[in-house]
Design an enzyme around this catalytic site. Sequence first.
Site, mmCIF file in Angstrom:
data_model
loop_
_atom_site.group_PDB
_atom_site.id
_atom_site.type_symbol
_atom_site.label_atom_id
_atom_site.label_comp_id
_atom_site.label_asym_id
_atom_site.label_seq_id
_atom_site.Cartn_x
_atom_site.Cartn_y
_atom_site.Cartn_z
ATOM 1 C CG HIS A 151 -0.376 0.336 2.502
ATOM 2 N ND1 HIS A 151 0.085 -0.613 3.367
ATOM 3 C CD2 HIS A 151 -0.172 1.531 3.116
ATOM 4 C CE1 HIS A 151 0.550 -0.026 4.465
ATOM 5 N NE2 HIS A 151 0.408 1.277 4.337
ATOM 6 C CG ASP A 181 0.037 -4.023 2.686
ATOM 7 O OD1 ASP A 181 0.071 -3.570 1.528
ATOM 8 O OD2 ASP A 181 0.044 -3.300 3.698
ATOM 9 N N GLY A 258 3.484 6.875 8.020
ATOM 10 C CA GLY A 258 4.867 6.981 7.572
ATOM 11 C C GLY A 258 5.713 5.829 8.060
ATOM 12 C CG ASN A 259 6.352 4.234 12.095
ATOM 13 O OD1 ASN A 259 5.870 5.056 12.848
ATOM 14 N ND2 ASN A 259 7.629 3.872 12.151
ATOM 15 C CB SER A 260 3.168 1.931 6.139
ATOM 16 O OG SER A 260 1.945 1.787 6.777
ATOM 17 C CG LEU A 315 -6.030 -27.087 4.042
ATOM 18 C CD1 LEU A 315 -4.937 -28.159 3.935
ATOM 19 C CD2 LEU A 315 -6.183 -26.644 5.496
ATOM 20 N N GLY A 316 -7.688 -25.914 0.640
ATOM 21 C CA GLY A 316 -8.895 -26.411 -0.023
ATOM 22 C C GLY A 316 -10.041 -26.731 0.900
ATOM 23 C CB VAL A 317 -11.010 -26.646 4.162
ATOM 24 C CG1 VAL A 317 -10.469 -28.045 4.004
ATOM 25 C CG2 VAL A 317 -10.019 -25.751 4.907
#
Length: 516
Positions: A151, A181, A258-260, A315-317
């Site tokens: 982002h 992200d 700004g920390n992202s 995993l398919g569940v």
Amino acid sequence: MNLYSKIALLTCGVAIASSAVTVVGLNALTDKGYEPEPYVEVVSHQPSSKGALYTVANSVTPPTDFTHAAESTINGVVSIKSYVTSRGYRNGGNRGGGYMDPFEFFFGSPFGGSPRQQSPRQDDGGKNEQQSGLGSGVIISQDGYIVTNNHVIDGAERLEVTLNDNRIFNAKVIGTDPMTDVALLKIEAENLPVIPIGDSDALRVGEWVLAVGNPFGFTSTVTTGIVSAKARSVGSAAQGRSMGIESYIQTDAAVNPGNSGGALVNINGELVGINTAIYSETGNYVGYSFAVPTSIVTKVVTDIKQYGTVQRAILGVAFSELTPQLAKEKGITAVNDGILVGDVVDRGAAMEGGIEVGDVIIAINDAPTHSAAQLQGEISKYRPGDKITVKFVRDNKIKSTSLTLRNNQGDTKVTKANDFTSLGCAFKKLSDEQLREYRISGGIQVTGLKDGKFRDAGIKDGFIILDINNARVRSQDDVEKIYDAIMKGSDADKVMFITGIYPTGRKVYYAVDLSD
């Protein structure tokens, strides 16, 4: 002097003598090269009928000096500014031209604070540029690879990276993964300071951590806190928005806009997470922050570098978290929590491994799965083709099975990185005369058709696209946005359902399979 006074003086004398002996002993050991273990004296005072009872115990002193971790990491964290031209300005463009860090505000108003005002600048091409975002990044290799949040750089036309020594570079996007992200950038530089990657799985709740980044544009800012929780999901608090894969490290280290993309490091100065979001109703830090653990980051980055895109195992569940109410309804008494299987996907890994509806998954390769976040975090570490052991409860008995994870297409093939050019054509804007002739209000015409997804679906030159997946199309940008949304989405089926006409007036429908 009475008896009690004599006893008190004797006790004080013994204590002083003991202290002196201890100091002498420690000095002697130190002189001989021995370093004593740090300790604290824990004294409890319990009055009794016979006098005061004192209990003394030794315990290891926790580290409180963060200087080593801070000094060894600030040079490995960079500032990232994103720019767009005036015509493409999006973040905050309708609110006075201030840049914001939108993902950080998913719990509150994105414009709860006062955005910084940025004046347009001229780039080398003579176009007006507008700063649209500000974040942080972490150098992970000496030759210029930098990891940050998706982002932070999403939608940018140019990325500017500033090192802690004030050197500035333009950055290239190597790859992104909106589901976690995470984004990988590259700058052309050598011998850069690198933050070593630590083991986020080894983190313990209560352990000291440091957040390093550029909040509000203040470079090289370090804040401290502890690990408040692991494998935390924040979707329930995100106002219904999908946050992708959620298995965050939760801390109380102060993190702000700004920390992202900045570093979360342990007391040894090792990278254990990428700071991503805060819990806030105002847009600023109010108590908790969240970081993507390095166990996920390293896998995503490795996939992007090796394959160009993330190899995501399924995993398919379909599932829900086991609650006391559900356990009572289903007659489950062997466990109190876990992942209750609600459906098993055809041709999926779980079906192959014998997982059934009503089973409760309690561990993946011996790692507990008490919650959906823990399940997501574990599965995200693997690729299609990897074999895992699943421990589950059926009929109140613990069982296990081995299975091979698959991708969202039901196989173990490597997923290739596709881009918009894989459609295999160009697009031409319709003139006003054509719109009147075809009696349509908008659309875009396929031209220059060559080998690609459109030709495979049967589309021919001259076809006029009216809508894709029920969204009106009036320009090539519209097609690109829809394509990106499909490819970045979590749906297993990557399909464009297209409605359009040929110049003859014949209306046609096409289904374009975007998967490999």
